[in-house]
Design an enzyme around this catalytic site. Sequence first.
Site, short mmCIF file in Angstrom:
data_model
loop_
_atom_site.label_atom_id
_atom_site.label_comp_id
_atom_site.label_asym_id
_atom_site.label_seq_id
_atom_site.Cartn_x
_atom_site.Cartn_y
_atom_site.Cartn_z
N TRP A 101 85.99 -10.50 102.07
CA TRP A 101 85.24 -11.50 101.31
C TRP A 101 84.12 -10.88 100.51
O TRP A 101 83.81 -11.33 99.41
CB TRP A 101 84.74 -12.59 102.26
CG TRP A 101 85.88 -13.29 102.94
CD1 TRP A 101 86.17 -13.31 104.28
CD2 TRP A 101 86.93 -14.02 102.30
NE1 TRP A 101 87.32 -14.00 104.51
CE2 TRP A 101 87.83 -14.46 103.33
CE3 TRP A 101 87.22 -14.34 100.99
CZ2 TRP A 101 88.96 -15.20 103.04
CZ3 TRP A 101 88.37 -15.08 100.71
CH2 TRP A 101 89.22 -15.50 101.73
N ASP A 170 76.74 -15.28 101.71
CA ASP A 170 77.95 -16.04 102.01
C ASP A 170 78.02 -16.14 103.53
O ASP A 170 78.29 -15.16 104.21
CB ASP A 170 79.18 -15.33 101.45
CG ASP A 170 80.49 -16.01 101.85
OD1 ASP A 170 80.45 -17.06 102.54
OD2 ASP A 170 81.56 -15.48 101.50
N LYS A 194 85.02 -23.59 108.57
CA LYS A 194 84.94 -22.68 109.70
C LYS A 194 84.17 -23.29 110.87
O LYS A 194 84.59 -23.22 112.01
CB LYS A 194 84.25 -21.37 109.30
CG LYS A 194 84.79 -20.72 108.04
CD LYS A 194 86.15 -20.11 108.25
CE LYS A 194 86.57 -19.30 107.04
NZ LYS A 194 87.91 -18.71 107.19
#
Length: 359
Positions: A101, A170, A194
Amino acid sequence: MRVHNFCAGPCTLPLAVLEEVQAELLDFRGAGMSVIEMSHRSPEYEAVHDETLSLFRENYAVPDDFSILFLQGGATLQFAIVPMNLLREGARAGYVRSGSWGKGALKDAAAWGQAYAAWDGEPFSFTRMPSADELEIEPDTRYLHVTSNETIEGIRMVEFPDIGVPLVGDMSSDYLSRPIPWDRFDLVYGGAQKNLGPAGLAVVVVKTSLLEGLNQDLPSYLRLEAHAGKNSLMNTPPMFAIYVTGKVLRWMLAQGGVAAMEERAARRSGAVYSAIAASDGFYRSPVEPAHRSHMNVVYRTPSEELDSAFLKGAEQEGLVNLKGHRSVGGIRASIYNAMTDDGVDALVGFMTAFRDSNT
């Protein structure tokens, strides 16, 4: 019978929340319709919207000088929206290239403006995060982007760097699982799927003082200040995801809030890491111990054949979605806030039994 769902996202949700949603699905609080069906301008939905914003601020101890935005597109859209809003001509952004990511965020930022890797984890096979003194910050750096938890590689940033450059984070896969030092950040964001609720929602937290100075030469949906000015109701928001997220946030407060989530995360991931350590090398995690994620525990057995047998046997025991990401393989147990202690205990028990029957 419900299974123990270790999916990396969308995540398992608290059973109590799902039961509340089920009870209100056909008739939300006497409205005669579901939240899925009603107008986002209705007083019923606006109450849900505002309450969820308030619950997020309370749970995460978000300071009053930050604005909270509910946006569509998940975290991936923020890979582009963040540099579009924050980067001006002559400025650049540093990125910690810590895993899948972090790589994606840097790639999208570089498509818009000047972005560089302030640290690259690839020479270390993405098995750890950097220390502050390893970061190489170039002149005119507007912000340093960090990924607090790399879901695929199973590594976490234990301490957020204090380097005199504002941070952008993030936090998709460990959102509200631990407190953060807000004084170091200009902006944090994350997808909801999540730890918070259904897919389709991103929660962005940005310093309010920055909004007036952001890039105005963008289409309206890409401008953070446009959403802030409309209380995240500029267009139809992801209403169902926001509604469920509000319920999850209330559930979190009842459990003790972020402090309780942090303790649970350390204890439950620790139980799985202890099972790995006690296996005499049968299970092995590639991640350096100091950087191991509390959300996503990655490990392997001695062979790919045994990995497959482990996954098949686990599923038969109601332990599902343990397969590692397709890019890395192996096994991954995602232990988000709503995972039960019983689920972790069942996984640890199966790991022990599987090792004993295959050694």
